[in-house]
Motif scaffolding. Structure first.
Motif, PDB file in Angstrom:
ATOM      1  N   UNK B  32       0.825  -1.319   0.000  1.00  0.00           N
ATOM      2  CA  UNK B  32      -0.139   0.127   0.092  1.00  0.00           C
ATOM      3  C   UNK B  32       0.621   1.274   0.041  1.00  0.00           C
ATOM      4  N   UNK B  33       2.173   1.101   0.462  1.00  0.00           N
ATOM      5  CA  UNK B  33       2.986   2.293   0.552  1.00  0.00           C
ATOM      6  C   UNK B  33       3.818   2.491  -0.773  1.00  0.00           C
ATOM      7  N   UNK B  34       3.254   1.370  -1.930  1.00  0.00           N
ATOM      8  CA  UNK B  34       3.989   1.554  -3.268  1.00  0.00           C
ATOM      9  C   UNK B  34       5.254   0.589  -3.215  1.00  0.00           C
ATOM     10  N   UNK B  35       5.518  -0.123  -2.377  1.00  0.00           N
ATOM     11  CA  UNK B  35       6.384  -1.154  -2.637  1.00  0.00           C
ATOM     12  C   UNK B  35       5.949  -2.332  -3.398  1.00  0.00           C
ATOM     13  N   UNK B  36       7.143  -2.768  -4.479  1.00  0.00           N
ATOM     14  CA  UNK B  36       6.817  -3.621  -5.319  1.00  0.00           C
ATOM     15  C   UNK B  36       7.512  -4.955  -4.746  1.00  0.00           C
ATOM     16  N   UNK B  37       6.673  -6.235  -4.860  1.00  0.00           N
ATOM     17  CA  UNK B  37       7.373  -7.252  -4.591  1.00  0.00           C
ATOM     18  C   UNK B  37       8.517  -7.884  -5.490  1.00  0.00           C
ATOM     19  N   UNK B  38       9.588  -8.304  -4.716  1.00  0.00           N
ATOM     20  CA  UNK B  38      10.981  -8.358  -5.700  1.00  0.00           C
ATOM     21  C   UNK B  38      11.420  -9.576  -5.262  1.00  0.00           C
ATOM     22  N   UNK B  39      10.988 -10.617  -4.965  1.00  0.00           N
ATOM     23  CA  UNK B  39      11.720 -11.825  -4.805  1.00  0.00           C
ATOM     24  C   UNK B  39      11.653 -12.275  -3.362  1.00  0.00           C
ATOM     25  N   UNK B  40      12.227 -13.279  -3.041  1.00  0.00           N
ATOM     26  CA  UNK B  40      12.336 -13.990  -1.660  1.00  0.00           C
ATOM     27  C   UNK B  40      13.729 -13.790  -0.760  1.00  0.00           C
ATOM     28  N   UNK B  41      13.877 -13.917   0.305  1.00  0.00           N
ATOM     29  CA  UNK B  41      15.036 -13.786   0.972  1.00  0.00           C
ATOM     30  C   UNK B  41      14.955 -14.924   2.079  1.00  0.00           C
ATOM     31  N   UNK B  42      16.416 -15.154   2.608  1.00  0.00           N
ATOM     32  CA  UNK B  42      16.490 -16.056   3.658  1.00  0.00           C
ATOM     33  C   UNK B  42      17.622 -15.955   4.370  1.00  0.00           C
ATOM     34  N   UNK B  43      17.688 -15.418   5.670  1.00  0.00           N
ATOM     35  CA  UNK B  43      18.952 -15.649   6.576  1.00  0.00           C
ATOM     36  C   UNK B  43      18.616 -16.519   7.628  1.00  0.00           C
ATOM     37  N   UNK B  44      20.054 -16.943   8.086  1.00  0.00           N
ATOM     38  CA  UNK B  44      19.704 -18.296   9.010  1.00  0.00           C
ATOM     39  C   UNK B  44      20.582 -18.129  10.071  1.00  0.00           C
ATOM     40  N   UNK B  45      20.011 -18.437  11.332  1.00  0.00           N
ATOM     41  CA  UNK B  45      20.954 -18.248  12.414  1.00  0.00           C
ATOM     42  C   UNK B  45      21.052 -19.840  13.006  1.00  0.00           C
ATOM     43  N   UNK B  46      22.269 -20.061  13.156  1.00  0.00           N
ATOM     44  CA  UNK B  46      22.576 -21.531  13.823  1.00  0.00           C
ATOM     45  C   UNK B  46      23.011 -21.391  15.302  1.00  0.00           C
ATOM     46  N   UNK B  47      22.359 -22.301  16.013  1.00  0.00           N
ATOM     47  CA  UNK B  47      22.829 -22.269  17.469  1.00  0.00           C
ATOM     48  C   UNK B  47      23.879 -23.277  17.620  1.00  0.00           C
ATOM     49  N   UNK B  48      25.205 -23.110  18.097  1.00  0.00           N
ATOM     50  CA  UNK B  48      26.108 -24.052  18.414  1.00  0.00           C
ATOM     51  C   UNK B  48      26.251 -24.161  19.939  1.00  0.00           C
ATOM     52  N   UNK B  49      26.251 -25.338  20.415  1.00  0.00           N
ATOM     53  CA  UNK B  49      26.469 -25.615  21.761  1.00  0.00           C
ATOM     54  C   UNK B  49      28.045 -26.277  22.222  1.00  0.00           C
TER      55      UNK B  49
END
Lengths: 220, 229
Positions: B32-49
């Motif tokens: 609604x603010x005028x944004x045009x959809x441009x694809x997907x994204x993914x960031x991952x965080x991995x917990x190490x013990x």
């Protein structure tokens, strides 16, 4: 994975080796000045198999801005097939890292086991495989991290190492390429698996003299 | 040098739960603010013990340790969508963010001193909005659809200075909040304030800043989950 062989050469013959390598590779030599820190996991960490885990941090001091690499040397290939080849094939994992990597490993419980400074030169070229020949003087540091005060461990002897990256589906070809290349260096030095030292070549002096007088590039 | 980025996460009202409707409404606001959809994204965080001896890790709990704790119980790995060739590892206890390359997880696997336990993915769609890029996404465990959080990235292309961009980012955030408020959703987005100087990071924005923001965002998401029970 990588294929690796090592040998030693008297410091007085290093210049001749450089001439030979220049002729064989056709590439300019690169300066090598690497501060190598060997870290081992401390007593607070439990590692499978109970031996501490080891990691090496390599700081390349030859460039204007030092750069860091994390290096893990894994197990080497075993079995009858491995026994028959004169080149060591081993697992290697390397990652570039930011310059806080030493603090990071101290932070996760690793301790400095020893450190060295390797000074010399390298040739990187393709001859059946991507080959790197490194010729270095191995130096110890009298005080912690004091690279400017390094002294050679064996002033009269330098270490020659030939490495080539390999994969599970091509290591035989890489082994062949490295073995073939080692033949060219035979007049000056013996190369073998790390840990299987074969000493210096007694007639290296003659070969070196021939190389220096001919200006290099000629077949010995 | 990458452009400045703010991370924001959804803070539900007391008693309210997370649901994908919030995600859909936020995406609708971006459009609604005028944004045009441009694809997907993914960031991952991995917990190490840490594979630590009993009592050797900080925060091990249970009986008091026999010796002072000297290894952090956990560390985080961060794989950012915008730089698949890089990998970041954060030691929160030491306020340290290491930048390495994509082979770093293999090094940790070989060392066996810290083992990867849980992976959380932040994923969704991105929207181009003039000089801004919005990425609105959900936080879900790897191989699961259980919604653990909703967050967004707001990136401002023209500037890399955190201080110089503060005013324009605050203005954008105000507009965003006003637009979203019209949806009467049970919660609001909060800007993840990170203390970059504690991590030795400067005013010039970098991927390490983003990694630190994700670590802080995660901490706040986990705290919110704990409060909600």
């Amino acid at each position: 994975m990588e294929c690796v062989v090592q040998g030693i050469i008297e410091t007085q013959h290093v210049e001749a080796l450089e001439v030979l390598l220049q002729g064989l590779s056709g590439v300019p030599k690169e300066r090598v000045r690497v501060h190598e820190l060997c870290l081992k996991s401390g007593p607070s960490l439990v590692i499978q198999g109970s031996s501490p885990s080891e990691v090496r941090l390599l700081c390349d001091l030859a460039q204007s801005t030092p750069s860091w690499t994390i290096r893990h040397v894994g197990g080497s290939m075993r079995g009858a097939g491995a026994e028959q080849i004169s080149v060591l094939v081993r697992a290697i994992v390397e990652s570039k890292a930011s310059n806080n990597v030493l603090r990071y490993f101290y932070g996760i419980g690793y301790k400095l086991d020893h450190e060295l400074l390797k000074i010399g030169f390298a040739f990187r070229f393709h001859r059946g495989a991507q080959i790197t020949v490194t010729v270095t003087s191995v130096n110890k540091l009298p005080k912690l991290h004091a690279t400017e005060e390094a002294v050679p461990i064996t002033p009269a002897i330098q270490l020659v190492e030939i490495t080539a990256p390999a994969a599970a589906d091509n290591y035989n070809d890489v082994v062949s390429a490295v073995t073939a290349f080692c033949e060219y260096l035979a007049p000056l030095l013996h190369l073998s698996k790390p840990g299987n030292s074969t000493g210096i070549v007694p007639t290296a002096g003659t070969a070196a003299a021939s190389l220096m007088s001919s200006g290099g590039g000629k077949t010995l | 040098m990458p452009p400045v980025k703010w991370l924001m996460h959804w803070h539900p009202n007391p008693g309210a739960t997370l649901n994908s409707q919030i995600l859909a409404e936020a995406s609708g606001c971006a459009e609604s603010l005028g944004g045009s959809k441009d694809g997907r994204w993914k960031t991952s965080i991995i917990f190490y013990r840490a594979m630590a001896r009993d009592g050797a890790s900080a925060g091990a709990g249970g009986a008091p340790p026999q010796q002072p704790p000297d290894v952090p119980r956990e560390l985080l790995g961060v794989a950012l969508h915008e730089r698949p060739g890089l990998y970041f590892s954060i030691l929160r206890s030491h306020r340290l963010v290491l930048q390495a390359d994509a082979a770093f997880p293999q090094v940790m696997e070989k060392l066996q001193s810290y083992k990867a336990r849980v992976t959380l993915n932040f994923e969704g769609f991105q929207y181009q909005l003039g000089d801004f890029c919005l990425r609105i996404g959900k936080c879900v465990p790897n191989n699961s659809e259980t919604l653990r959080g909703i967050m967004m990235e707001v990136e401002y292309y023209p500037l890399s200075s955190i201080e110089k961009s503060r005013a324009v980012m605050e203005d954008f955030f105000d507009i965003w909040q006003e637009t979203l408020a019209k949806k009467s959703l049970p919660g609001h987005f909060i800007h993840v304030e990170s203390n970059f100087s504690e991590y030795g990071l400067s005013d010039h924005y970098s991927f390490q800043h983003t990694a630190v923001q994700y670590a802080t965002c995660l901490q706040q998401l986990m705290a919110a989950v704990t409060v909600r029970g």
